[in-house]
Scaffold this motif. Structure first.
Motif, PDB file in Angstrom:
ATOM      1  N   TYR A  79       0.830  -1.201   0.000  1.00  9.11           N
ATOM      2  CA  TYR A  79       0.000   0.000   0.000  1.00  9.11           C
ATOM      3  C   TYR A  79       0.866   1.253   0.000  1.00  9.11           C
ATOM      4  CZ  TYR A  79      -4.352  -2.506   0.944  1.00  9.11           C
ATOM      5  OH  TYR A  79      -5.452  -3.317   0.842  1.00  9.11           O
ATOM      6  N   GLN A  80       0.374   2.289  -0.650  1.00  8.28           N
ATOM      7  CA  GLN A  80       0.983   3.597  -0.528  1.00  8.28           C
ATOM      8  C   GLN A  80       0.749   4.105   0.896  1.00  8.28           C
ATOM      9  OE1 GLN A  80      -0.941   6.056  -3.411  1.00  8.28           O
ATOM     10  NE2 GLN A  80      -0.287   4.826  -5.174  1.00  8.28           N
ATOM     11  N   PRO A  81       1.633   4.966   1.397  1.00  9.34           N
ATOM     12  CA  PRO A  81       1.370   5.538   2.725  1.00  9.34           C
ATOM     13  C   PRO A  81       0.019   6.240   2.736  1.00  9.34           C
ATOM     14  CG  PRO A  81       3.614   6.022   2.038  1.00  9.34           C
ATOM     15  CD  PRO A  81       2.929   5.414   0.850  1.00  9.34           C
ATOM     16  N   PRO A  82      -0.841   5.924   3.688  1.00  9.17           N
ATOM     17  CA  PRO A  82      -2.177   6.543   3.706  1.00  9.17           C
ATOM     18  C   PRO A  82      -2.087   8.036   4.002  1.00  9.17           C
ATOM     19  CG  PRO A  82      -1.802   5.266   5.695  1.00  9.17           C
ATOM     20  CD  PRO A  82      -0.643   4.980   4.808  1.00  9.17           C
ATOM     21  N   SER A  83      -3.073   8.769   3.524  1.00  5.95           N
ATOM     22  CA  SER A  83      -3.093  10.219   3.742  1.00  5.95           C
ATOM     23  C   SER A  83      -3.471  10.538   5.184  1.00  5.95           C
ATOM     24  CB  SER A  83      -4.086  10.874   2.789  1.00  5.95           C
ATOM     25  OG  SER A  83      -5.416  10.510   3.135  1.00  5.95           O
ATOM     26  N   ARG A  84      -3.154  11.752   5.580  1.00  6.25           N
ATOM     27  CA  ARG A  84      -3.515  12.193   6.933  1.00  6.25           C
ATOM     28  C   ARG A  84      -5.032  12.177   7.114  1.00  6.25           C
ATOM     29  NH1 ARG A  84      -1.653  15.239  11.264  1.00  6.25           N
ATOM     30  NH2 ARG A  84      -3.297  16.479  12.276  1.00  6.25           N
ATOM     31  N   ILE A  85      -5.752  12.588   6.066  1.00  2.34           N
ATOM     32  CA  ILE A  85      -7.221  12.621   6.152  1.00  2.34           C
ATOM     33  C   ILE A  85      -7.765  11.227   6.428  1.00  2.34           C
ATOM     34  CG2 ILE A  85      -9.332  13.031   4.835  1.00  2.34           C
ATOM     35  CD1 ILE A  85      -7.870  15.271   3.375  1.00  2.34           C
ATOM     36  N   TRP A  86      -7.219  10.224   5.718  1.00  2.00           N
ATOM     37  CA  TRP A  86      -7.701   8.845   5.880  1.00  2.00           C
ATOM     38  C   TRP A  86      -7.395   8.347   7.285  1.00  2.00           C
ATOM     39  CZ3 TRP A  86      -6.091   3.897   6.969  1.00  2.00           C
ATOM     40  CH2 TRP A  86      -6.925   2.854   6.547  1.00  2.00           C
ATOM     41  N   LEU A  87      -6.152   8.590   7.755  1.00  2.00           N
ATOM     42  CA  LEU A  87      -5.769   8.122   9.085  1.00  2.00           C
ATOM     43  C   LEU A  87      -6.570   8.837  10.172  1.00  2.00           C
ATOM     44  CD1 LEU A  87      -1.883   7.744   8.828  1.00  2.00           C
ATOM     45  CD2 LEU A  87      -3.570   5.929   9.063  1.00  2.00           C
ATOM     46  N   THR A  88      -6.846  10.127   9.959  1.00  2.00           N
ATOM     47  CA  THR A  88      -7.639  10.872  10.945  1.00  2.00           C
ATOM     48  C   THR A  88      -9.039  10.287  11.065  1.00  2.00           C
ATOM     49  OG1 THR A  88      -6.395  12.899  10.512  1.00  2.00           O
ATOM     50  CG2 THR A  88      -8.571  13.132  11.531  1.00  2.00           C
ATOM     51  N   GLU A  89      -9.649   9.986   9.946  1.00  4.51           N
ATOM     52  CA  GLU A  89     -10.989   9.395   9.978  1.00  4.51           C
ATOM     53  C   GLU A  89     -10.967   8.038  10.664  1.00  4.51           C
ATOM     54  OE1 GLU A  89     -14.605   8.153   6.888  1.00  4.51           O
ATOM     55  OE2 GLU A  89     -12.939   9.423   6.194  1.00  4.51           O
ATOM     56  N   LEU A  90      -9.932   7.241  10.391  1.00  7.80           N
ATOM     57  CA  LEU A  90      -9.828   5.931  11.046  1.00  7.80           C
ATOM     58  C   LEU A  90      -9.576   6.094  12.540  1.00  7.80           C
ATOM     59  CD1 LEU A  90      -9.720   2.827  10.703  1.00  7.80           C
ATOM     60  CD2 LEU A  90      -7.243   3.050  10.398  1.00  7.80           C
ATOM     61  N   ALA A  91      -8.700   7.051  12.893  1.00  7.97           N
ATOM     62  CA  ALA A  91      -8.385   7.260  14.313  1.00  7.97           C
ATOM     63  C   ALA A  91      -9.621   7.650  15.104  1.00  7.97           C
ATOM     64  CB  ALA A  91      -7.304   8.337  14.446  1.00  7.97           C
ATOM     65  N   ASN A  92     -10.510   8.397  14.482  1.00  2.00           N
ATOM     66  CA  ASN A  92     -11.746   8.800  15.162  1.00  2.00           C
ATOM     67  C   ASN A  92     -12.719   7.640  15.335  1.00  2.00           C
ATOM     68  OD1 ASN A  92     -10.884  11.464  15.406  1.00  2.00           O
ATOM     69  ND2 ASN A  92     -11.743  12.045  13.404  1.00  2.00           N
ATOM     70  N   LEU A  93     -12.481   6.537  14.625  1.00  2.00           N
ATOM     71  CA  LEU A  93     -13.349   5.366  14.726  1.00  2.00           C
ATOM     72  C   LEU A  93     -12.809   4.314  15.695  1.00  2.00           C
ATOM     73  CD1 LEU A  93     -14.116   4.824  10.911  1.00  2.00           C
ATOM     74  CD2 LEU A  93     -15.676   5.771  12.626  1.00  2.00           C
ATOM     75  N   THR A  94     -11.553   4.497  16.167  1.00  2.00           N
ATOM     76  CA  THR A  94     -10.891   3.464  16.960  1.00  2.00           C
ATOM     77  C   THR A  94     -10.937   3.813  18.443  1.00  2.00           C
ATOM     78  OG1 THR A  94      -8.758   4.576  16.657  1.00  2.00           O
ATOM     79  CG2 THR A  94      -9.349   2.855  15.093  1.00  2.00           C
ATOM     80  N   PRO A  95     -10.850   2.775  19.306  1.00  2.76           N
ATOM     81  CA  PRO A  95     -10.850   3.031  20.759  1.00  2.76           C
ATOM     82  C   PRO A  95      -9.572   3.745  21.179  1.00  2.76           C
ATOM     83  CG  PRO A  95     -10.405   0.719  20.284  1.00  2.76           C
ATOM     84  CD  PRO A  95     -10.798   1.352  18.985  1.00  2.76           C
ATOM     85  N   HIS A  96      -9.678   4.664  22.161  1.00  2.00           N
ATOM     86  CA  HIS A  96      -8.533   5.440  22.626  1.00  2.00           C
ATOM     87  C   HIS A  96      -8.145   4.936  24.010  1.00  2.00           C
ATOM     88  CE1 HIS A  96     -10.422   8.838  19.997  1.00  2.00           C
ATOM     89  NE2 HIS A  96      -9.898   7.846  19.273  1.00  2.00           N
ATOM     90  N   ASN A  97      -7.324   3.883  24.052  1.00  2.00           N
ATOM     91  CA  ASN A  97      -7.091   3.248  25.354  1.00  2.00           C
ATOM     92  C   ASN A  97      -5.621   3.069  25.685  1.00  2.00           C
ATOM     93  OD1 ASN A  97      -6.641   1.335  23.345  1.00  2.00           O
ATOM     94  ND2 ASN A  97      -7.124  -0.371  24.722  1.00  2.00           N
ATOM     95  N   ASN A  98      -4.717   3.716  24.949  1.00  2.00           N
ATOM     96  CA  ASN A  98      -3.309   3.488  25.246  1.00  2.00           C
ATOM     97  C   ASN A  98      -2.884   4.165  26.548  1.00  2.00           C
ATOM     98  OD1 ASN A  98      -2.290   1.832  23.115  1.00  2.00           O
ATOM     99  ND2 ASN A  98      -0.375   2.942  23.348  1.00  2.00           N
ATOM    100  N   GLY A  99      -3.364   5.370  26.722  1.00  2.00           N
ATOM    101  CA  GLY A  99      -3.062   6.036  27.988  1.00  2.00           C
ATOM    102  C   GLY A  99      -1.781   6.826  27.975  1.00  2.00           C
ATOM    103  N   ASP A 100      -0.755   6.369  27.261  1.00  2.00           N
ATOM    104  CA  ASP A 100       0.517   7.084  27.203  1.00  2.00           C
ATOM    105  C   ASP A 100       0.516   8.045  26.047  1.00  2.00           C
ATOM    106  OD1 ASP A 100       1.995   3.974  28.043  1.00  2.00           O
ATOM    107  OD2 ASP A 100       1.600   5.661  29.384  1.00  2.00           O
ATOM    108  N   SER A 101       1.308   9.070  26.108  1.00  3.08           N
ATOM    109  CA  SER A 101       1.386  10.065  25.040  1.00  3.08           C
ATOM    110  C   SER A 101       2.711   9.987  24.332  1.00  3.08           C
ATOM    111  CB  SER A 101       1.149  11.471  25.614  1.00  3.08           C
ATOM    112  OG  SER A 101       2.157  11.777  26.547  1.00  3.08           O
ATOM    113  N   HIS A 102       2.809  10.741  23.289  1.00  2.00           N
ATOM    114  CA  HIS A 102       4.036  10.807  22.480  1.00  2.00           C
ATOM    115  C   HIS A 102       5.169  11.368  23.317  1.00  2.00           C
ATOM    116  CE1 HIS A 102       6.256  12.955  18.957  1.00  2.00           C
ATOM    117  NE2 HIS A 102       6.826  11.810  19.291  1.00  2.00           N
ATOM    118  N   ALA A 103       6.304  10.630  23.323  1.00  2.00           N
ATOM    119  CA  ALA A 103       7.449  11.104  24.089  1.00  2.00           C
ATOM    120  C   ALA A 103       8.661  11.144  23.207  1.00  2.00           C
ATOM    121  CB  ALA A 103       7.707  10.182  25.263  1.00  2.00           C
TER     122      ALA A 103
END
Length: 807
Positions: free
Chosen positions: A783-807
């Motif tokens: 696959y080609q690297p997905p666009s930011r728009i596509w990943l943003t839409e997918l991220a909004n559909l996924t559970p947010h349970n990692n708890g840790d942030s970008h370091a």
């Protein structure tokens, strides 16, 4: 000859010259016509007795064709026919015989007599220059031939009766201008105009109108009744026909008022063979036929498999516009993909066979089953353009494909499955027996070599010899029987009209609920992930529930396969991907983008589940990975750290693993550790003498990879090369890697990584996905690297349970 050429539009008069003594010198500058268009003088000036026999036989056959196919009882002369024929008007032919009757045999004399008697009505005229000193062969009656002509005595003059007066005339020939004068200018003007003149095209709209007229008159019983109501440019009239009895659509115009109709059914027209040399109009014909079929039949009634093996993009428009009828569209196909298409079609035949057997023998065919139950069952048409590529090598793949193709041709008719094979030539198919294409009863021949023409129509059918212009063809629906020849002019649908039409068709399909889009394979081009709905992507990968985890690696290169790997809670459920990145940034072009695309799609795949995701990036700070995954970082769905955090992260994973082992908790939530650029992890250097090596770190990673999968903890790694991996990962670690993804590499490296040389045969943007434990070896398109728009839409559909942030 000059006056004949100048009296009609350039190209509408063709000379056939026989010059046994002068060997071409007798025609002077007329010879130059061959430089512009050889057909203007029938290829060359002919001189041998065999040449004369052949040319007379061709002209006699042409006259027979004109009388029986064109004039019939409807037209008195070719002029009347041409007035109605328009784009398919027949050119005039002029036979010129010098030194007559030299080389004329008794058989040729008989043909010549027929030409003299019947030719003028059919647009074939003869000029004979009598050589009185030449001796005719035994049995040749010269006087019988010359008496059938208007005689012009150049030396003795002639007499004629005018208004009751007998007048004697002497003949003073027109002096032929010297070279480089008027004659040469005329020849050059005619030649240039004939060579550059675009042949008048027959529009698809016109042939469709002729098709409607044939259906209305009830001349072809196999045509669907609703065809009389279908209008090519009126979408409201499309898709009103069923395929119970077969599929039919026009491919061109034959005669002045008829359409050439290509039909496939469950009887004597099960499949077809289309052959034409480059530039003959083969692809144009396929486009016209597809346009006709998709106008008449709905996606519920007709499924198309469009496979093109040559380096071109002829079928690409059907993928880009989402032709509703297309199940598969392949451009620049690999042989492996072609084989998989045949395998999938054979499986469909088997499935339909089970349906028939389920009737207890009450129904013997799909047609009967549909008529009895009313159940819709689409006919399948498999169109293989340049199919010879699939059988070019006499290897295991070629032989398997040949067996499958023969089986589909033999069995398909009873199950509504048909094959149309197209090729520029039938030569060089080592793996396919010559008997296979003979199983296809419908033959379509466009201008081709003499050898191919005879292979298509048969040794005794010479109709192909008279095809010279692109778009001209012979349609024969009876296996090559001479009496079934239908000469036609192929119709044309412009590229712009084709695109607009497909867009309208796609809109109509969406409105009516035909939402499926074709599976697309495009050679070595990376697959665009953005064409896949993020919601559909999430739904597909999350269908397995909490376990196992499904990770998409690429688009499968075989119909019916998946480009996914599954991380089950078993030993070895870890992943190693190796592909070279020569760029300074992982997000660069070529293999760099390939690696970024794989990392992004793998992270996105895991993100559709409830698993925790931690990423350690061993590459430089400007590698672009954090930017590519920013939508998941913003929602705190993943953590992304640099190499300095490797020990802390691995210690947490090791501690979590120990706790799960102690509690024997094999159903705890999944965790996936992504190690991106493991080839730069000097901390894991397998050389114990390295100053950067950390043996404790290596032991922890080994433990996590060995014991983690059973308790839902998995490791996913990407490295640039196998040699770099060998420096960082121990043999114990390599044993714990069940899933291996390889880009193109050397045969030796491929052997070491996946146990065979398949990775050395990959093209650009192709990967091979293997797992020896499951017996999986699948080639996929990256696959080609997905666009930011596509990943943003997918991220909004996924559970947010990692708890840790970008370091």
């Amino acid at each position: 000859m000059l006056r004949h050429l100048a009296s009609e539009h350039p190209g509408d008069v063709r000379l056939c010259v026989f010059d046994p003594v002068g060997l071409g010198q007798s025609v002077g500058d007329v010879l130059n016509l061959a430089e512009y268009d050889p057909d203007l003088i029938s290829g060359k000036v002919w001189s041998s007795a065999q040449d004369l026999d052949g040319r007379l036989a061709e002209l006699a056959a042409h006259i027979e064709l004109v009388i029986q196919k064109y004039l019939r009882t409807a037209y008195e002369t070719i002029d009347d026919f041409n007035a109605d024929a328009g784009e398919v008007a027949e050119p005039y032919r002029v036979l010129v015989l010098f030194d007559f009757p030299t080389s004329l045999s008794e058989e040729s004399a008989s043909r010549l007599k027929s030409i003299l008697q019947n030719g003028p009505r059919c647009g074939v005229f003869t000029i004979m220059a009598l050589e009185e000193t030449a001796n005719a062969q035994y049995g040749v009656g010269v006087s019988a031939l010359t008496n059938a002509t208007r005689r012009l005595a150049l030396e003795s003059g002639f007499q004629a009766e005018v208004d009751g007066y007998k007048l004697r005339y002497s003949f003073e020939p027109e002096v032929l201008p010297e070279a480089n004068s008027v004659a040469q200018q005329v020849i050059e003007a005619i030649g240039r105009e004939a060579a550059t003149r675009t042949a008048t095209a027959v529009s698809v709209d016109k042939t469709f109108g002729l098709f409607n007229a044939v259906a209305t008159r009830g001349l072809r019983a196999e045509l669907p009744a609703a065809a009389t109501r279908t209008r090519f440019h009126d979408p409201s009239t499309w898709w009103q026909n069923d395929t119970v009895r077969g599929i039919s659509a026009p491919i061109g115009q034959k005669g002045a008022r008829e359409a050439a109709i290509l039909t496939f059914d469950s009887g004597d027209h099960a499949g077809g063979l289309l052959v034409g040399r480059p530039g003959s109009g083969k692809t144009t014909l396929l486009h016209s036929y597809i346009a006709g079929l998709t106008t008449l039949y709905s996606p519920e009634e007709l499924s198309l498999y469009l496979i093109d093996f040559k380096e071109g993009v002829e079928f690409k428009v059907y993928a880009e516009e989402g032709l509703p009828h297309a199940r598969v569209v392949a451009v620049e196909s690999d042989r492996e993909f072609g084989l998989s298409v045949l395998e999938s079609v054979q499986l469909e035949i088997s499935r339909r066979g089970e349906l028939l057997r389920g009737t207890g023998g009450r129904q013997a065919s799909m047609q009967a089953l549909r008529q009895a139950t009313g159940q819709t069952m689409p006919r399948i048409l498999l169109i293989f353009d340049e199919f010879q590529v699939l059988f070019a090598r006499n290897d295991k793949l070629g032989l398997s494909a040949a067996d499958l193709l023969e089986s589909i041709i033999r069995q398909g008719r009873g199950f509504g499955v048909h094959v149309l094979l197209g090729s520029q030539s039938l030569a060089g198919m080592d793996a396919l027996g010559s008997h296979v294409h003979q199983l296809l009863p419908v033959k379509i021949l466009l201008p081709a070599s003499e050898q191919d023409a005879h292979k298509v129509l048969g040794d005794t059918n010479n109709a192909g010899s008279y095809l010279a212009t692109a778009g001209e063809g012979i349609l024969n629906a009876a296996g090559g029987a001479i009496e079934s020849n239908e000469r036609f002019k192929g119709s044309i649908l412009t590229e712009m009209d084709r695109v607009v039409r497909l867009q309208v068709m796609r809109e109509k399909a969406d409105t009516l609920g035909f939402m499926t889009r074709p599976m697309v394979f495009e050679g070595s081009k990376a697959a665009p992930l953005d064409t896949v709905s993020p919601a559909s992507f999430r739904e597909e990968l999350a269908a397995t529930g909490w376990a196992p985890l499904r990770i998409r690696a690429g688009r499968p290169m075989a119909v019916g396969q998946l480009g996914d790997l599954t991380l089950t809670r078993d030993a070895g459920a870890n992943v190693l991907a190796i592909m070279r990145s020569t760029d300074t940034q992982i997000g660069g072009e070529s293999s760099g983008a390939l690696a970024l695309g794989l990392v992004a799609i793998s992270v996105a795949s895991v993100a559709t589940s409830s698993a925790n995701i931690d990423i350690i990036d061993f590459l430089s700070n400007d590698d672009g990975l954090d930017a590519a995954l920013e939508p998941f970082l913003e929602t705190q769905r993943i953590t992304l750290r640099r190499r300095r955090a490797f020990r802390d992260t691995l210690e947490r994973y090791a501690a979590e693993l120990s706790d799960r082992i102690e509690r024997d908790d094999t159903r705890a939530g999944a965790r996936v550790l992504f190690l991106v650029g493991i080839h730069r992890a000097r901390e894991l250097d397998a050389d114990s003498g390295s100053l950067d090596a950390d043996e404790d770190l290596a032991e922890m990673l080994t433990q996590v990879m060995r014991d983690g999968p059973e308790f839902g903890i998995h490791v996913w790694m990407w490295a640039e090369s196998l040699s770099a991996v060998a420096r960082r990962l121990t043999s114990d670690m390599m044993r714990e890697i069940g899933w291996r993804i390889a880009g193109r590499m050397s045969g030796e490296d491929s052997d070491r990584l996946i146990g065979n040389r398949l990775a050395s045969e990959l093209r650009d943007n192709q990967l091979v996905l293997t797992n020896d434990d499951f017996g999986i070896s699948t080639r996929v398109i990256a696959y080609q690297p997905p666009s930011r728009i596509w990943l943003t839409e997918l991220a909004n559909l996924t559970p947010h349970n990692n708890g840790d942030s970008h370091a």
